[in-house]
Each structure stands twice: as C-alpha cells, then as structure tokens.
Design a protein around this motif. Structure first.
Motif, mmCIF file in Angstrom:
data_model
loop_
_atom_site.group_PDB
_atom_site.id
_atom_site.type_symbol
_atom_site.label_atom_id
_atom_site.label_comp_id
_atom_site.label_asym_id
_atom_site.label_seq_id
_atom_site.Cartn_x
_atom_site.Cartn_y
_atom_site.Cartn_z
ATOM 1 N N TYR A 286 77.441 37.705 9.567
ATOM 2 C CA TYR A 286 77.676 36.335 9.120
ATOM 3 C C TYR A 286 78.332 36.397 7.740
ATOM 4 O O TYR A 286 77.764 36.991 6.809
ATOM 5 C CB TYR A 286 76.352 35.568 8.979
ATOM 6 N N VAL A 287 79.508 35.818 7.597
ATOM 7 C CA VAL A 287 80.150 35.729 6.287
ATOM 8 C C VAL A 287 79.721 34.406 5.659
ATOM 9 O O VAL A 287 79.996 33.333 6.187
ATOM 10 C CB VAL A 287 81.684 35.782 6.402
ATOM 11 N N VAL A 288 79.039 34.490 4.532
ATOM 12 C CA VAL A 288 78.505 33.301 3.870
ATOM 13 C C VAL A 288 79.490 32.870 2.792
ATOM 14 O O VAL A 288 79.680 33.563 1.790
ATOM 15 C CB VAL A 288 77.123 33.566 3.245
ATOM 16 N N ARG A 289 80.096 31.728 2.994
ATOM 17 C CA ARG A 289 81.180 31.280 2.119
ATOM 18 C C ARG A 289 80.720 30.244 1.112
ATOM 19 O O ARG A 289 81.332 30.083 0.054
ATOM 20 C CB ARG A 289 82.285 30.694 2.997
ATOM 21 N N LEU A 290 79.659 29.515 1.423
ATOM 22 C CA LEU A 290 79.210 28.409 0.585
ATOM 23 C C LEU A 290 78.222 28.930 -0.465
ATOM 24 O O LEU A 290 77.214 29.533 -0.122
ATOM 25 C CB LEU A 290 78.551 27.333 1.456
ATOM 26 N N PRO A 291 78.486 28.689 -1.762
ATOM 27 C CA PRO A 291 77.603 29.202 -2.821
ATOM 28 C C PRO A 291 76.145 28.787 -2.658
ATOM 29 O O PRO A 291 75.244 29.588 -2.926
ATOM 30 C CB PRO A 291 78.204 28.603 -4.094
ATOM 31 N N GLU A 292 75.911 27.549 -2.197
ATOM 32 C CA GLU A 292 74.529 27.089 -2.037
ATOM 33 C C GLU A 292 73.785 27.925 -0.991
ATOM 34 O O GLU A 292 72.589 28.187 -1.131
ATOM 35 C CB GLU A 292 74.483 25.620 -1.621
ATOM 36 N N VAL A 293 74.501 28.325 0.057
ATOM 37 C CA VAL A 293 73.871 29.142 1.104
ATOM 38 C C VAL A 293 73.646 30.567 0.602
ATOM 39 O O VAL A 293 72.636 31.202 0.912
ATOM 40 C CB VAL A 293 74.719 29.131 2.391
ATOM 41 N N ILE A 294 74.588 31.078 -0.190
ATOM 42 C CA ILE A 294 74.414 32.406 -0.791
ATOM 43 C C ILE A 294 73.167 32.419 -1.659
ATOM 44 O O ILE A 294 72.354 33.352 -1.612
ATOM 45 C CB ILE A 294 75.657 32.791 -1.611
ATOM 46 N N LYS A 295 72.985 31.381 -2.477
ATOM 47 C CA LYS A 295 71.801 31.292 -3.324
ATOM 48 C C LYS A 295 70.529 31.180 -2.486
ATOM 49 O O LYS A 295 69.495 31.750 -2.827
ATOM 50 C CB LYS A 295 71.915 30.086 -4.250
ATOM 51 N N LYS A 296 70.627 30.461 -1.373
ATOM 52 C CA LYS A 296 69.461 30.299 -0.500
ATOM 53 C C LYS A 296 69.037 31.650 0.071
ATOM 54 O O LYS A 296 67.847 32.012 0.031
ATOM 55 C CB LYS A 296 69.795 29.328 0.633
ATOM 56 N N ILE A 297 70.007 32.409 0.583
ATOM 57 C CA ILE A 297 69.706 33.708 1.169
ATOM 58 C C ILE A 297 69.323 34.725 0.091
ATOM 59 O O ILE A 297 68.356 35.480 0.233
ATOM 60 C CB ILE A 297 70.923 34.214 1.977
#
Length: 505
Positions: free
Chosen positions: A87-98
């Motif tokens: 999974y390529v995580v592009r959204l900063p909010e999702v990166i912070k979540k993970i």
C-alpha cells in the motif's frame, strides 16, 4: 510407438502443469488491491512494478516520483515489489495515523533477515522486530541524546579538522584543488564512525588504504573480524578502567544496564527541525539482558547506517552550494561570524547547533535529496482503518505499507517550486507552516532513525570547517544538472561529484 507417444504426452502435460503452476504462483496477488476496491498499478509478470529499478533502468528519485504521481487524487493506492503487494500511503494524515497514532499495529519493517539467519545483520536495531525491538530501542535511546552527542563532539571535530589540515597542506600556494566529493565525504564519515563506533583513530586522507575504509559489509569473514574487534576493545577497557566518549563505552553501559537518560535540562530543546522526536518507547523500562552478539550488532548497524547516508547527504549538499552561490555566501558569512566570535577556537557542540542558517541549508538538502527515499511499515496484527475518500483498508497481519518520502518532499502542494533549493523554507517564520507528515528525512513515529542527532552533528561539523577555509566551486568535470546512477535505493551521482576547493584568503 504408442508407448512413446504416451510418454511424450505425459512429459508435455508435466511441463504445461509446471508452467501453469509457476504462472499461478507469480500472479496469485495480482487482484490483491482489486478485492479491496483500491486503485493500483498493474504489475508486469514476475517483476511487478519495480523491475526497472532492480535491473538498473531507472534511478531511485525517478521511480519514487513515478509511483507517487501515479494516482494524485488517491490517499492510498497499490504497487507490487515483484509479487509482493504494498500500500502506497500518499496522504500525510494517513502516514501519521500508521506511523504514530496506530503504531502498535505497524511497528515493524518488512523482514529481510533475522538473528537466526544472520547474527550480525539480524540483530541490528534496524532489523529487530516486536518486543525485542522495543527493548533495544529503549536501551539505545540514551546513547543518542543531546548530552551524549555533546560528549562525542570532540571526536567528530578532530576528524573534520584533520580534513582541513590535509587540504590546506595540499594547497600550499593557494592553488585550487579539484576533489570528488563523494570520495572525500566517504573518507570523512569512515573516520568519524571509526572513532565514534570502534574507538579507532583513523585518518583516511593520510592513510587511504586503511582497513576500515575497505570494509566489505557482506563478507562473512568481516563479521568475525568486527565481532572480535569490538569485544576485545570492551574487555581491555573494562580491565583497565578506560573511558572514551564513544559508542563502545555507551554499549558497555547498555550491556551492564547502566545506560540511562541523563538530565537534559541544559541541552537544546531540539537541535534541528530535522531531528526526530522521542516517543514513550525511547524512555521505557528495559527488563532484559543483552548478549554479546546483540550488543556488537548495534555497533555494526551504527557504522553501516552512518557511513553511507552521511556521505550521500554531504555530497548533494556540496552540489547545491556550488550551483547556488548566493546560498553558499550567506552560509559562509554565518560561519565566519561565529568563528570570529569564538576567537578562532574550535567550535563546540552547542554553538554549532545554534547556527540557524546552517541548519536551514541541511534541512533543505534533506528535503530535496533524502538519503532514504522511502520507508515502510509491516502490519503486525489485523487492523481496519479509514483513509478518507471513502477508502477503508482491511489490513491483515503481514500487510506492507510504503511511505514515499521523496514524493512528499517534492510535492509542489507542500513545497512550492520543489526543484528549487531554498533554505528559507526552514526559516523560523516559514517552517511552522510545513504540513506535519510531509517532511520526514529520518522517518516518522517511534520507528524513526535513532541516530538523527549524530548524523546532523557530523554533517554540520565538516561543512563548518571546510567552508570556513574553502569555497566550493564548479570545475570542468562538475555535472550540472546532476544526474543519478540508475541503481536501487542509493542516491549516487552518475559521474561523481567533482568540485573545486578554492582556498579562502
């Protein structure tokens, strides 16, 4: 005749069945993202989406940007590393979540080896997983605080000064010196890590054939040599009650359970905008004893991580100072002013960390040329979470997530005119507007780079001493604009980084 025909049919059937089985195995994950209704790059047979990188057809920045820009409106999408789905995580909010909020579900990196397979690599903190990683992180964290860097700085400063003395002698009549900067900075980081990790005083300029510089990390005999070197040094220091402010002494304290977080009240709150934040894991209670293999592996990991990434960042920082002379001049003026205030004495750790423009230059170099262009996370237990845009991910244990660092760093949405080298992005008035989760040269969350303070310290030190004495200028072999070698993961100039060192009057 009939028997022969039957035999041929059986053979043909076996071959067809074998080929079909191989095909099914190679394509078993092709519908992985389709089943979750997530957009993805269609994989090529066997090589997936990363074949061009592994076969040296594309450089790491180009492929990183190609992936990042494949689905610009999607918070998450899919790619295949050969047959392995990411999974390529592009959204900063999702990166912070993970990376931060839901870290307990995503605490590991993808596994390439373990301690049972390789006692050296598998025992490094980079490769450790689960509770063992948590305990090692908490064990080592006190070794990388500002107070420990302050103690170690004299060793780093000596290495930087050695380089200046070497080139000053070489430029007796103030003649220009053409230097391949990757080689220069590789020798420098070699000397720094050798003295700070091994306890060895080495000068790779006066002695270009020294053993440490010619290390082959994948050579099996090296592991034995390295292990004996570290353990013998520890034994001598223990028996003779020798203390030296380096990694070996810190690891001896860690092995004995005596390495703890010291009082940091006199330290700077945060030496650099790029310095990673500590987490609760860094200050957790350690309740296990480490064996010799586990302790030695940390010294090895420290050498490996600092050796290549430090020299890479320095190489591209030098390039940007050459092609942006106004930036170099402003940085030199700051350096000259500090040197004057010090009365020509060696700079100390705290003074170095207070140099704002030097930090801005380094932060911008890390943005444009991050030595690690991507990082990953491995889902350690099943987790369902919302990514926005109506996308919900049902991540099973073992699912892999990819953070496209280079894509975020060069996204004009977050960093306008991203190909321009502009240290003002990180001035006091501008850096507060940087969107969290878009700048992560040392990773994000508790699994970030534990050695960020050390890396920034060694890089700032050599730039300070070199630029105080020399200007960086283009020579006939300087490639502008620089092109990268088409090799996986590592940022290396196509034709080297040739720069003219001109002695300042």
């Amino acid at each position: 005749m009939v028997t022969n025909m039957i035999g041929e049919l059986v053979l043909i059937s076996a071959v067809v069945l074998l080929l079909f089985s191989f095909y099914k195995k190679m394509t078993v994950n092709d519908k992985y993202f389709e089943r979750q209704n997530i957009k993805y790059l269609k994989p090529k047979f066997v090589v997936g989406n990363t074949g061009a990188m592994y076969f040296n057809k594309i450089d790491p920045v180009e492929i990183g940007l190609r992936f990042y820009n494949a689905f610009p409106d999607e918070p998450v999408f899919g790619i295949f590393d050969f047959q392995v789905p990411y999974y390529v995580v592009r959204l900063p909010e999702v990166i912070k979540k993970i990376g931060v909020k839901d870290f307990d579900y995503f605490q590991d990196h993808r596994e390439f080896t373990d301690a049972n397979t390789d006692k050296m690599w598998g025992n490094t903190i980079i490769m450790m997983r689960g509770e063992k990683w948590r305990q090692m992180r908490a064990t080592l964290s006190p070794a990388f605080t500002g107070s420990k860097m302050r103690q170690m700085f004299e060793l780093v400063s000596e290495c930087a000064d050695d380089i200046v003395q070497y080139f000053s002698k070489k430029s007796k009549n103030n003649e220009d010196i053409n230097v391949e900067m990757k080689d220069l900075f590789t020798r420098y980081t070699n000397d720094v890590i050798a003295t700070c990790a091994f306890g060895l005083k080495i000068n790779s300029f006066e002695d270009p054939e020294n053993t440490a510089l010619n290390i082959e990390f994948l050579d099996a005999s090296f592991a034995t040599f390295f292990r004996n070197l570290i353990l013998d040094t520890m034994e001598v220091r223990k028996n003779q009650n020798i203390y030296r402010p380096d990694m070996i002494s810190l690891l001896m304290q860690a092995r004995d359970g005596k390495l703890t977080h010291s009082d940091e009240k006199h330290a700077l709150s945060k030496e650099s905008f790029a310095t990673v934040d500590e987490s609760d894991i860094d200050k957790a209670v350690v309740n296990r004893t480490w064996n010799d293999d586990e302790i030695v592996a940390q010294c090895f990991g420290f050498f490996f991580a600092g050796f290549e990434t430090g020299s890479t960042l320095l190489t591209f920082s030098a390039y940007e100072l050459v092609v942006n002379p106004e930036v170099q001049q402003k940085l030199y003026e700051e350096i000259a002013k500090v040197n004057e205030q010090l009365g020509g004495q060696r700079i100390d750790y705290d003074t170095l960390q207070k140099m704002k423009y030097l930090d801005q230059v380094l932060c911008e170099s890390l943005r444009k040329w991050p030595p690690i262009v991507q990082t990953d996370r491995n889902c350690v237990k099943e987790h369902v979470f919302d990514c926005g845009n109506g996308i919900k991910i049902n991540a099973e244990k073992g699912a892999l997530f990819f953070f496209p660092i280079i894509g975020l760093h060069r996204d004009p949405k977050y960093f306008p005119d991203p190909d321009r080298f502009d240290p003002e992005r990180f001035s006091d008035e501008n850096k507060i507007s940087i969107v969290p989760g878009t700048y992560m040269p040392f990773g994000i969350g508790p699994r970030n780079c534990i050695g960020s303070r050390f890396a920034l310290m060694e890089i700032k030190a050599i730039l300070y001493y070199l630029l105080l004495n020399f200007s960086f200028e283009a020579c006939e072999k300087t490639q502008i604009p620089v092109k990268l070698q088409k090799i996986p993961f590592s940022l290396k100039p196509e034709n080297g980084m040739h720069v003219k060192l001109r002695k300042r009057q």
